[in-house]
Each structure stands twice: as structure tokens, then as C-alpha cells.
Design a protein around this motif. Structure first.
Motif, mmCIF file in Angstrom:
data_model
loop_
_atom_site.group_PDB
_atom_site.id
_atom_site.type_symbol
_atom_site.label_atom_id
_atom_site.label_comp_id
_atom_site.label_asym_id
_atom_site.label_seq_id
_atom_site.Cartn_x
_atom_site.Cartn_y
_atom_site.Cartn_z
ATOM 1 N N LEU A 1 2.472 5.988 10.529
ATOM 2 C CA LEU A 1 0.953 6.330 10.437
ATOM 3 C C LEU A 1 0.179 5.217 10.202
ATOM 4 C CD1 LEU A 1 2.107 8.602 7.381
ATOM 5 C CD2 LEU A 1 1.814 9.514 9.307
ATOM 6 N N GLU A 2 -1.224 5.538 10.660
ATOM 7 C CA GLU A 2 -2.345 4.347 11.129
ATOM 8 C C GLU A 2 -2.760 4.562 9.141
ATOM 9 O OE1 GLU A 2 -5.877 6.335 12.153
ATOM 10 O OE2 GLU A 2 -5.778 8.233 11.344
ATOM 11 N N ARG A 3 -3.224 2.884 9.497
ATOM 12 C CA ARG A 3 -3.285 3.198 7.810
ATOM 13 C C ARG A 3 -4.763 1.802 7.781
ATOM 14 N NH1 ARG A 3 -1.540 -0.544 4.204
ATOM 15 N NH2 ARG A 3 -0.420 -2.031 5.214
ATOM 16 N N PRO A 4 -6.205 2.559 7.184
ATOM 17 C CA PRO A 4 -6.902 1.417 7.150
ATOM 18 C C PRO A 4 -6.586 0.360 6.737
ATOM 19 C CG PRO A 4 -7.439 4.143 7.208
ATOM 20 C CD PRO A 4 -5.986 3.729 6.812
ATOM 21 N N PRO A 5 -7.371 -0.923 7.172
ATOM 22 C CA PRO A 5 -6.756 -2.365 5.778
ATOM 23 C C PRO A 5 -7.625 -2.244 5.188
ATOM 24 C CG PRO A 5 -8.218 -2.541 8.241
ATOM 25 C CD PRO A 5 -8.744 -0.855 7.932
ATOM 26 N N GLN A 6 -8.272 -1.774 4.403
ATOM 27 C CA GLN A 6 -9.300 -1.343 3.090
ATOM 28 C C GLN A 6 -9.239 -0.025 2.814
ATOM 29 O OE1 GLN A 6 -12.232 -3.686 2.577
ATOM 30 N NE2 GLN A 6 -11.981 -5.222 3.734
ATOM 31 N N CYS A 7 -8.363 0.626 2.111
ATOM 32 C CA CYS A 7 -7.673 1.866 1.806
ATOM 33 C C CYS A 7 -7.330 2.417 0.341
ATOM 34 C CB CYS A 7 -7.215 2.851 2.716
ATOM 35 S SG CYS A 7 -5.473 2.307 2.916
ATOM 36 N N GLN A 8 -8.072 3.066 -0.484
ATOM 37 C CA GLN A 8 -7.304 3.832 -1.620
ATOM 38 C C GLN A 8 -7.862 5.235 -1.382
ATOM 39 O OE1 GLN A 8 -10.597 2.329 -4.501
ATOM 40 N NE2 GLN A 8 -9.191 1.713 -5.692
ATOM 41 N N ASP A 9 -6.708 5.808 -2.521
ATOM 42 C CA ASP A 9 -6.730 7.256 -2.356
ATOM 43 C C ASP A 9 -8.140 7.351 -3.433
ATOM 44 O OD1 ASP A 9 -5.909 7.783 -5.217
ATOM 45 O OD2 ASP A 9 -3.407 6.970 -4.633
ATOM 46 N N LEU A 10 -7.869 9.217 -3.297
ATOM 47 C CA LEU A 10 -9.655 8.814 -3.868
ATOM 48 C C LEU A 10 -8.754 9.370 -5.671
ATOM 49 C CD1 LEU A 10 -12.628 10.087 -3.752
ATOM 50 C CD2 LEU A 10 -11.113 12.229 -3.019
ATOM 51 N N PHE A 11 -7.701 9.961 -5.904
ATOM 52 C CA PHE A 11 -7.316 9.645 -7.306
ATOM 53 C C PHE A 11 -8.091 7.984 -8.019
ATOM 54 C CE2 PHE A 11 -4.545 8.747 -11.237
ATOM 55 C CZ PHE A 11 -5.098 9.760 -11.653
ATOM 56 N N ASP A 12 -7.293 6.654 -7.486
ATOM 57 C CA ASP A 12 -7.568 5.964 -7.707
ATOM 58 C C ASP A 12 -8.908 5.536 -7.684
ATOM 59 O OD1 ASP A 12 -4.647 5.534 -8.501
ATOM 60 O OD2 ASP A 12 -4.205 4.438 -6.402
#
Length: 304
Positions: free
Chosen positions: A114-125
């Protein structure tokens, strides 16, 4: 508890996937464990050909609840693969995670790249770190999420587990993507009688009658999600609270925001708005002027 097999990546044996000649380990490098749950495990990864950062989701075959037949494939595949493939074939959407590839591992299940943005965080965190979000930032996220769900529904898919943990935020651009279609299903007009989503995001009709329709379910979960964003936590924890369908606002919010949340959390499914009605609600439209001002002034800070 994490399946020990999940920790054995990267894989050395041959792995097969649709129209793929090279094995997984010849095309991708698997890194550290990012998260795990009932669905399986997710690892960071890298595509060897160009260094692209990806996520590798491992799904154990014995945990798959729904299977689907793919054209050209002899064996069925997890429904999640079929749904993501379906969305990819129509061009995908910026607000929906894109599946780049998939493989079947002999004796171990399936790998989704799956694609993954280099600086991502789930909305929960994201919410846990920052607390309740300002309405303007919540609106920025919410509009993207609803637009992405319109695309998903328009192309015959229902997600069925919309929640903060299944939204990832690119912390540089504040763009969001919906992830984890493991509870998803083909969209249909009649009621569903099975549900593998998250109970505290499920509507009263599921709690009471174990039945729901796709759009009212989605809109209810959007109401829970919006409340979560602007108040810092979900509105209902127990079944009795869900059945009452009366959110108690813990922060000062605009009347328009409260009205939209209450509409999405209407007790009767037929009283909830459509996704199009959500997008045209006064609260949703009210942020457009502010976004125009941002273009001529300072951008919204990701630190908000």
C-alpha cells in the motif's frame, strides 16, 4: 497478541501475485512492524526499484471473513484485495489509500503493498497528541473524508469501519486518506446482516436489530467521527448510549457544527442525511471562505 509468523518478514520464499513474475522479496524490502490487530500486521517497506516508501499489510488466511473471486485467478482472494483493486481500476482517489500490489504467500496468507505518505499519523494519534481540534481543522479533514467516501460508494464499495484509527493524516500537507478496507463489502441497496466494524461507531439499528443499510451506517459513523474530532473523544461508549442517540457536547462548538453532528446521529436511519447532503450542509460550506483567505494569507499550521 502478535502472530510470531508476522515477525519473520522479510520473506525469502517465492511469493505469487496476479500478473507478477518476480517474487515479493525481489521487488520490496520489509522493515519494522508498524501495527497489528485482528486483521493481521502492517510493516513499513520500500520498493527497491525507486526507493518508494510503502506499507506492507500481512493478512493471515485463517482470519479472512470474506473472500472474492478475481478475474484470471484460480483461487479466491480476501475481499479487501478485491475492493481495493476495484477502486484502483477506476483511477483511485486522493483520499483513499491505493493498493500498489498484492501477493499470496504459501502457507502464510496474503501481502498487500500500500502507498504510505512519508510523514503520516493516524487521526487517533493526531487527536490524542493535540486534543480536540479547532473546527476549521476538523472541517478541513471532514470534507476530504466525505468526498472520498462519495467516490468509494460511487464505485460500488462500502467501507463499514470509518473511525479515527482508519484515517491517516499527512502532517506536512494536512491531506487525509481512508485506510483499512478489511471490514469493507460490495455496496448494495438492501440491508446488511453482518458487521465487522467497531461497535462504538455502529448505529442503533445494528445494536437493536443486527441490521443496517450502507449509507445510514456510513453517515452515523461520520457523526461519531466528527464529534470525536471537535470534542476530543467519541460520544458513545455503551450500547445504551448509542440507542439514546443523544450526544452531549463537552466543548463549545458553533451551532452549525452541533446541528450537523446531531443530523448524522439521528436515531432513525431514514432521518440521517445522504453524503451529498452532508457536503452541502451550512457548516461544511462555511469553511470555504476561510480556505480562500488562507490562500492569500498564512497557511493553516500543521501543529494545530
Amino acid at each position: 497478541m502478535l502472530d510470531k509468523r508476522a515477525m519473520e518478514l522479510p520473506l525469502e520464499e517465492e511469493v505469487r501475485g496476479k500478473n507478477v513474475k518476480e517474487p515479493f522479496c525481489s521487488q520490496y524490502r520489509c522493515g519494522s512492524l508498524v501495527g497489528s490487530g485482528g486483521f493481521g500486521s502492517v510493516f513499513s517497506g520500500q520498493r527497491l526499484s525507486d526507493g518508494l516508501q510503502v506499507a506492507v499489510k500481512q493478512i493471515c488466511g485463517d482470519r479472512v471473513q470474506q473472500w472474492a473471486r478475481q478475474p484470471g485467478e484460480l483461487s479466491p482472494v480476501p475481499m479487501e484485495i478485491a475492493l481495493l483493486q476495484q477502486l484502483s481500476e477506476v483511477g483511485g482517489h486522493a483520499g483513499v489509500v491505493r493498493m500498489l500490489d498484492w501477493f499470496e504467500v504459501e502457507g502464510r496468507g496474503f501481502l498487500l503493498v500500500l502507498e504510505r505518505p512519508p510523514q503520516c499519523q493516524d487521526l487517533f494519534d493526531f487527536i490524542t497528541e493535540r486534543g480536540a481540534l479547532p473546527e476549521r481543522l476538523a472541517l478541513r479533514f471532514f470534507r476530504q473524508i466525505v468526498a472520498a467516501l462519495r467516490f468509494v460508494h460511487a464505485h460500488g464499495v462500502v467501507h463499514r469501519d470509518i473511525k479515527d484509527e482508519n484515517i491517516v493524516v499527512d502532517t506536512r500537507t494536512l491531506e487525509v486518506k481512508i485506510i483499512d478496507f478489511g471490514s469493507g463489502a460490495p455496496l448494495k441497496d438492501v440491508a446488511y446482516s453482518e458487521f465487522e466494524g467497531t461497535r462504538v461507531y455502529s448505529p442503533p439499528e445494528w445494536i437493536l436489530a443486527q441490521s443496517y443499510e450502507a449509507v445510514p451506517l456510513t453517515v452515523w459513523s461520520l457523526g461519531v467521527l466528527l464529534f470525536d474530532m471537535v470534542c476530543g473523544d467519541i460520544p458513545f461508549e455503551r450500547d445504551q448510549e448509542i440507542i439514546k442517540a443523544t450526544p452531549i457536547f463537552t466543548r463549545r462548538l458553533s451551532k452549525e457544527c452541533q446541528a450537523l453532528i446531531r443530523w448524522c446521529l439521528a436515531y432513525r436511519p431514514e432521518d440521517r442525511p445522504s453524503l451529498e447532503e452532508v457536503l452541502s450542509h451550512p457548516w461544511m460550506e462555511g469553511g470555504e471562505e476561510e480556505e480562500e483567505e488562507e490562500e492569500h494569507g498564512s497557511p493553516l499550521s500543521p501543529s494545530l
